[in-house]
Enzyme design. Structure first.
Site, PDB file in Angstrom:
ATOM      1  N   GLN A   1      -8.553 -34.663   6.011  1.00 53.58           N
ATOM      2  CA  GLN A   1      -7.460 -34.857   5.057  1.00 53.58           C
ATOM      3  C   GLN A   1      -7.933 -34.895   3.605  1.00 53.58           C
ATOM      4  O   GLN A   1      -7.118 -35.030   2.697  1.00 53.58           O
ATOM      5  CB  GLN A   1      -6.742 -36.183   5.353  1.00 53.58           C
ATOM      6  CG  GLN A   1      -6.382 -36.397   6.812  1.00 53.58           C
ATOM      7  CD  GLN A   1      -5.424 -35.365   7.334  1.00 53.58           C
ATOM      8  OE1 GLN A   1      -4.292 -35.262   6.861  1.00 53.58           O
ATOM      9  NE2 GLN A   1      -5.853 -34.581   8.320  1.00 53.58           N
TER      10      GLN A   1
ATOM     11  N   HIS B   1       0.822  -1.209   0.000  1.00 55.17           N
ATOM     12  CA  HIS B   1       0.000   0.000   0.000  1.00 55.17           C
ATOM     13  C   HIS B   1       0.860   1.264   0.000  1.00 55.17           C
ATOM     14  O   HIS B   1       0.345   2.355  -0.282  1.00 55.17           O
ATOM     15  CB  HIS B   1      -0.958   0.002   1.199  1.00 55.17           C
ATOM     16  CG  HIS B   1      -0.297  -0.169   2.527  1.00 55.17           C
ATOM     17  ND1 HIS B   1       0.133  -1.390   2.995  1.00 55.17           N
ATOM     18  CD2 HIS B   1       0.007   0.730   3.501  1.00 55.17           C
ATOM     19  CE1 HIS B   1       0.670  -1.235   4.190  1.00 55.17           C
ATOM     20  NE2 HIS B   1       0.611   0.038   4.520  1.00 55.17           N
TER      21      HIS B   1
ATOM     22  N   HIS C   1      -3.406 -37.144  -2.630  1.00 55.91           N
ATOM     23  CA  HIS C   1      -4.333 -37.599  -1.586  1.00 55.91           C
ATOM     24  C   HIS C   1      -5.631 -36.792  -1.621  1.00 55.91           C
ATOM     25  O   HIS C   1      -6.105 -36.285  -0.606  1.00 55.91           O
ATOM     26  CB  HIS C   1      -3.683 -37.506  -0.198  1.00 55.91           C
ATOM     27  CG  HIS C   1      -2.495 -38.393  -0.025  1.00 55.91           C
ATOM     28  ND1 HIS C   1      -1.314 -38.178  -0.685  1.00 55.91           N
ATOM     29  CD2 HIS C   1      -2.304 -39.498   0.740  1.00 55.91           C
ATOM     30  CE1 HIS C   1      -0.435 -39.097  -0.354  1.00 55.91           C
ATOM     31  NE2 HIS C   1      -1.013 -39.929   0.512  1.00 55.91           N
TER      32      HIS C   1
ATOM     33  N   GLU D   1       2.939 -24.364   4.491  1.00 58.25           N
ATOM     34  CA  GLU D   1       2.427 -24.338   3.117  1.00 58.25           C
ATOM     35  C   GLU D   1       2.433 -22.943   2.504  1.00 58.25           C
ATOM     36  O   GLU D   1       2.580 -22.809   1.279  1.00 58.25           O
ATOM     37  CB  GLU D   1       1.017 -24.928   3.064  1.00 58.25           C
ATOM     38  CG  GLU D   1       0.965 -26.435   3.281  1.00 58.25           C
ATOM     39  CD  GLU D   1       0.841 -26.845   4.737  1.00 58.25           C
ATOM     40  OE1 GLU D   1       0.782 -28.053   4.996  1.00 58.25           O
ATOM     41  OE2 GLU D   1       0.808 -25.934   5.609  1.00 58.25           O
TER      42      GLU D   1
ATOM     43  N   ASN E   1       5.836   2.106  12.460  1.00 57.97           N
ATOM     44  CA  ASN E   1       5.278   3.453  12.648  1.00 57.97           C
ATOM     45  C   ASN E   1       4.116   3.482  13.641  1.00 57.97           C
ATOM     46  O   ASN E   1       3.424   4.486  13.748  1.00 57.97           O
ATOM     47  CB  ASN E   1       4.879   4.070  11.299  1.00 57.97           C
ATOM     48  CG  ASN E   1       3.792   3.285  10.588  1.00 57.97           C
ATOM     49  OD1 ASN E   1       2.981   2.600  11.205  1.00 57.97           O
ATOM     50  ND2 ASN E   1       3.769   3.383   9.256  1.00 57.97           N
TER      51      ASN E   1
END
Length: 627
Positions: free
Chosen positions: A433, A81, A421, A371, A190
């Site tokens: 899972q 930003h 999987h 991940e 800040n």
């Protein structure tokens, strides 16, 4: 004296004066462009102006005429930003003109967008979703230290608010683990966030202890003291085996006394009258042009060889092979190409990604159970042209780091993801899972390709194709071993499909992919025994999808279609097929969508396929109902 030595020479009074004027110009331009646009984040830019002025004048090594030069440093604004500051820096080095900065910032069609994107050649990755720039930088630093083996550095400007993001700490942890002394994070502390004070405000000691706990070297400084900034940036170079985090205490809105350290100004452009007063107090618009130090000469140690001879593994029809195993074998074969890299999420023994480590240990990176950093590292590596495959269990590869995948689409990055999987087919591990949302999620990503092969040869071919497919490609792999149904020389182009048992008198079409393709083939055999002709479509390419074959199938079968997928019905294969058919002329459809419509439990794969209503006998029953 070399340029390398000059960059580290003590700062003279003249240089300090120049940097002070540069910082003022950066502040003025940040105010001017955001006020003209009527939006933006000037206060977040003002606080970091001194930090970036010192970096630009004294430490950044960059050839602005050759942004793709391998030896260039990299600068990432994790606090995206603060784009007014970044674009003001680009003006200061002469690659963005004043008129473009002041009059096109945040305007439709402008390359100076609200948050930086690689539409600008000097921007490596899109930022703006906080907590992503530093993780992406880890991938770049990995490339520099272990693959390119070049002396470029990666500098990252972070905001203090984004230190609340867990991804920041994943990044520091992995940077320390891999001894990335070529990575320096500069945190603009800040004190004020979007809606009040940050969690730690100006408690610099607590910030430092956290940084140190994750293995990085903290340096606490006054972020408006030019000499202290210079000393800290110089010190960061002295630790070749440890990342440095410069914790710079700053004042939000610095340089505009009316709003300094005042809450309520985040993300607000200064009103025109206030902006005019501020610009005048800062000395008015400037025209400084900065010549940054050029990078050292050097050549990456790895030279890509996309034409290297690849010998894909071969299997015989009828062999039982898990597609995850085929992925491991295929990506290991691709190791013959020196630009191929594999990243693992500590499940390489299950995904079979770990086999690549035996083939090319120097190009295999373990990200452990992180991940977000797994995907971010792949993105960073892709900036340097490496073809990175990131693999983990599909349920976690897509869900946890989805925002990184989404932002990779904004960056138009080239990454390859393999999720294994998937679906209820995994069996006894249970629903936590089971990836049952991954196809929907990945289909929604800009620039994505979504693949779901049913056997080993198709998996191997598609893995090889992914290596040269731009954008974000995702291959879904199953846990169990299934019969090989295609010969070793069969081709699997993107946007294609395979049609089995097609004939002029077909009464119904069965569409499956991955595990359900095998169920569809079994169901077609059961229907044939009852005298019902059914063709089977292997929809291995879900995005892009073979619209013409689907359309023709509708006409051939009177619009009778059964779709079976090991996925929730929302956004999966059924949605892809229906969206495709909605775009072309078809007969009236008579369609049955079999998908996982209830929360699964533990059980054997066959029990769970049957309970979900996607096994062969359910497909057979659905086909009969359409007749």
């Amino acid at each position: 004296m070399t340029e390398h030595q000059e960059a580290r020479a003590p700062m003279t009074a003249a240089q300090a004066g120049l940097i002070g004027r540069l910082a003022a110009q950066l502040r003025v331009d940040s105010i001017r462009c955001s006020t003209q646009a009527g939006s933006g984040h000037p206060t977040s830019s003002l606080s970091a102006a001194d930090l970036m002025a010192v970096l630009l004048e004294r430490h950044l090594r960059y050839d602005w005429d050759q942004p793709s030069l391998p030896t260039n440093d990299h600068l990432i604004f994790s606090k995206g930003h603060a784009s007014p500051l970044l674009y003001s820096m680009y003006r200061a080095v002469g690659v963005v003109e004043e008129d473009e900065l002041i009059h096109t910032y945040r305007q439709f069609g402008s390359r100076l967008q609200g948050h930086p994107t690689p539409l600008l050649p000097w921007v490596d990755v899109a930022t703006g979703s906080l907590g992503q720039g530093l993780p992406d930088a880890v991938g770049l630093a990995l490339a520099g230290r272990y693959l390119d083996r070049l002396p470029y550095r990666t500098w990252v400007l972070c905001g203090d608010s984004e230190l609340a993001e867990g991804s920041i700490w994943e990044a520091l942890d992995k940077a320390a683990y891999y001894k990335l002394g070529n990575l320096t994070a500069v945190v603009d502390v800040n004190r004020l966030g979007q809606n009040g004070p940050t969690e730690l405000q100006w408690d610099m000691d607590r910030y430092a202890r956290r940084v140190e706990a994750f293995g990085a070297h903290p340096l606490v400084i006054d972020g408006h003291d030019i000499s202290a900034i210079d000393d800290a940036l110089t010190s960061a170079r002295s630790r070749p085996d440890q990342p440095t985090v410069i914790l710079a205490k700053t004042i939000k809105g610095k340089g505009v006394p009316e709003i300094e350290d005042r809450n309520g100004w985040h993300g607000k452009a200064l009103p025109k009258d206030m902006a005019e007063r501020a610009v005048a107090a800062l000395g008015g618009p400037g025209n400084l042009r900065i010549t940054t130090t050029l990078p050292e000469q050097g050549t990456p140690e790895i030279t890509p060889n996309p034409r290297a001879a690849i010998s894909l593994p071969r299997w015989e029809v009828g062999d039982k092979v898990a597609t995850r195993a085929a992925f491991g074998a295929a990506v290991s074969a691709l190791a013959a190409r020196p630009e191929i890299v594999v990243l693992d999420g500590e499940v390489g023994n299950s995904t079979h990604a770990g086999e690549f480590k035996d083939a090319a240990p120097d190009r295999y990176f373990e990200m452990f159970i992180a991940e977000q950093q797994l995907i971010a590292s792949a993105i960073g590596l892709s900036v340097r042209g490496y073809i990175a495959f990131a693999a983990s269990f599909a349920a976690f590869l897509v869900s946890r780091p989805f925002d990184f995948i989404r932002m990779a689409g904004v960056s138009q990055a080239n990454i390859r993801l393999v999720g294994t999987h998937a679906g209820v087919e995994i069996g006894q591990d249970g629903p936590s899972q089971m990836a049952l949302e991954d196809i929907a999620a990945m289909r929604a990503v800009h620039t994505s390709t979504v693949l779901y092969p049913a056997d080993a040869p198709s998996t191997a071919q598609l893995i090889q194709t992914m290596a040269d497919t731009p954008g974000i490609s995702y291959l879904r792999a199953t846990r169990g071993a299934y019969p090989v149904i295609y010969g070793p020389d069969e081709k699997f182009p993107l946007g294609g499909c395979k049609v089995h048992n097609a004939g002029p008198d077909d009464e119904v079409a069965l569409i499956g992919a991955g595990v359900t393709l095998h169920e569809c083939l079994t169901a077609a055999g059961e229907l044939a025994e009852a005298g019902i002709r059914a063709r089977v479509i292997d929809l291995y390419s879900i995005k892009p999808i073979d619209i013409e074959t689907l359309r023709r199938t509708c006409f051939d079968t009177g619009g009778r279609i059964v779709i079976a997928e090991d996925h929730y019905p929302e956004g999966g294969i059924g949605s892809a097929v229906l969206e495709a058919l909605a775009s072309v002329n078809t007969p009236r459809l008579h369609l049955a969508l079999l998908a996982v419509k209830a929360l699964p439990t533990s059980g054997t794969p066959q029990e769970l396929l049957d309970a979900a209503g996607i096994s062969a006998h359910h497909i057979t029953a659905a086909a009969r109902s359409l007749l």
